[in-house]
Design an enzyme around this catalytic site. Structure first.
Site, PDB file in Angstrom:
ATOM      1  N   ARG A   1       0.863  -1.303   0.157  1.00  0.00           N
ATOM      2  CA  ARG A   1      -0.067  -0.056   0.186  1.00  0.00           C
ATOM      3  C   ARG A   1       0.740   1.249   0.009  1.00  0.00           C
ATOM      4  O   ARG A   1       1.801   1.345   0.737  1.00  0.00           O
ATOM      5  CB  ARG A   1      -0.646  -0.018   1.239  1.00  0.00           C
ATOM      6  CG  ARG A   1      -2.089  -0.921   1.281  1.00  0.00           C
ATOM      7  CD  ARG A   1      -3.065  -0.659   0.096  1.00  0.00           C
ATOM      8  NE  ARG A   1      -4.169  -1.315   0.061  1.00  0.00           N
ATOM      9  CZ  ARG A   1      -4.438  -2.319  -0.865  1.00  0.00           C
ATOM     10  NH1 ARG A   1      -3.439  -2.643  -1.608  1.00  0.00           N
ATOM     11  NH2 ARG A   1      -5.369  -3.224  -0.879  1.00  0.00           N
TER      12      ARG A   1
ATOM     13  N   HIS B   1      -0.973  -0.238  -9.981  1.00  0.00           N
ATOM     14  CA  HIS B   1      -1.391  -1.065  -8.974  1.00  0.00           C
ATOM     15  C   HIS B   1      -1.973  -2.433  -9.594  1.00  0.00           C
ATOM     16  O   HIS B   1      -3.296  -2.665  -9.659  1.00  0.00           O
ATOM     17  CB  HIS B   1      -2.574  -0.361  -8.299  1.00  0.00           C
ATOM     18  CG  HIS B   1      -3.184  -0.967  -6.833  1.00  0.00           C
ATOM     19  ND1 HIS B   1      -3.328  -0.138  -5.920  1.00  0.00           N
ATOM     20  CD2 HIS B   1      -3.122  -2.489  -6.705  1.00  0.00           C
ATOM     21  CE1 HIS B   1      -3.755  -1.042  -4.984  1.00  0.00           C
ATOM     22  NE2 HIS B   1      -3.682  -2.236  -5.430  1.00  0.00           N
TER      23      HIS B   1
HETATM   24  C1  GLV Z   1      -5.193  -5.307  -4.089  1.00  0.00           C
HETATM   25  O1  GLV Z   1      -4.390  -4.316  -3.749  1.00  0.00           O
HETATM   26  C2  GLV Z   1      -5.623  -5.908  -2.978  1.00  0.00           C
HETATM   27  O2  GLV Z   1      -5.749  -5.462  -1.853  1.00  0.00           O
HETATM   28  O3  GLV Z   1      -6.121  -7.033  -3.272  1.00  0.00           O
END
Ligand code: GLV
Length: 314
Positions: free
Chosen positions: A229, A277
């Site tokens: 994160r 991401h």
């Molecule tokens: C992606 O970031 C997840 O938390 O699966």
């Protein structure tokens, strides 16, 4: 039983078809509802990725909420009216482990084989073989050893990189045979990492954990990979340390603000690689299978794996 799905990233019918197939295999009778199309329908189970808080608050009969991802930091604050009576359950691996292992392995090899240095040499049309560090001295540190951290660790071990880990408790997870530090000893852990791989959940305790002082503990030339994160790491501090030559570079998949704003300096830095991401994405088939197995366990009165501890935040 009725399952409501809220996921803006994937078409509803993919979830509906996969859930119906696995429910049939488990002999469970389910009705799968598109929560965005029928927001007033009351469900027994909610399967969600970033749902609106009002919709969740209006769900009065829920027996459990399933997070259609690994990290629950975005969902936990929306669950205040339900927790702890209604458990929040997250995905465990569900096909994300292999993706994460791929992502981390590529980044570690990129750092180990000095690919940024070769890119700089190429830009000057310079033919210059560089020294390769002995594999046994190239320590990779994994900050966070959950399902995805351990999947990355197994891959890196198969690639013969020496490993060390760091977790909140400092307790080595099952199958982990390398040294594990607790976050109380974070600086000691960081001091020997040639590559730092960050796979921590975002919680009150991890927010901003990797600031200028912490990142400065890494040895000179160290490389940083963040696929957990964004808010765990202060990207501005990281960039300062790269510019000062203390850090060698970074591969970043997650950011404090997503999408990463176009004006952010991370986009253009020659020693920083940015991905949107995507390190480990939710796969509908394996995720639907896992959620249905967990629902079957709840139906039998058992507690499935992946129940989030609201106080720890993961
Ligand atoms: C992606 O970031 C997840 O938390 O699966």
């Amino acid at each position: 039983m009725r399952l409501a799905v809220w996921d803006e990233d994937q078409p509803f019918r993919r979830w509906r078809d996969a859930l119906a197939q696995h429910a049939a295999e488990l002999r469970l009778s389910v009705q799968v509802v598109d929560a965005a199309a029928e927001p007033d329908a009351q469900a027994d189970f909610a399967l969600v990725w970033k749902p609106p808080q009002e919709w969740l608050a209006g769900q009065q009969q829920l027996r459990a909420v399933f997070n259609l991802g690994a990290g629950v930091d975005a969902l936990l604050p929306l669950m205040r009216s339900h927790l702890p009576e209604v458990p929040l359950i997250r995905l465990q691996d569900a096909g994300m482990g292999r993706q994460m292992a791929d992502y981390v392995a590529e980044a570690v090899l990129h750092a180990y084989r000095r690919m940024d240095d070769y890119a700089a040499l190429q830009s000057r049309a310079t033919w210059e073989p560089l020294v390769l560090a002995p594999r046994g001295s190239f320590h990779v540190g994994l900050l966070g050893l959950g399902q995805l951290g351990m999947a990355a660790a197994r891959r890196l071990q198969a690639m013969e990189f020496p490993l060390r880990g760091c977790t909140r408790s400092g307790v080595a997870p099952a199958g982990c045979d390398f040294p594990v530090y607790s976050t109380d000893r974070l600086y000691e852990f960081l001091a020997a990492c040639r590559v730092l791989v960050v796979l921590l959940p975002l919680t009150e305790a991890t927010h901003g954990l990797l600031d200028y002082a912490a990142l400065g503990q890494l040895p000179r030339g160290a490389y940083v990979v963040n696929a957990g994160r964004g808010a765990v790491l202060r990207a501005g501090d990281l960039l300062d340390l790269v510019e000062q030559g203390h850090l060698g570079g970074a591969t970043l998949d997650v950011f404090d603000t997503e999408p990463l704003p176009p004006e952010d300096g991370l986009w253009r830095h020659p020693r920083v690689r940015v991905t949107p991401h995507v390190a480990a994405q939710t796969l509908v088939g394996p995720s639907a299978a896992q959620v249905m197995r967990k629902i079957a366990a709840l139906e039998r009165g058992e507690t499935p794996g992946g129940v989030v501890d609201p106080w720890l935040g993961y």
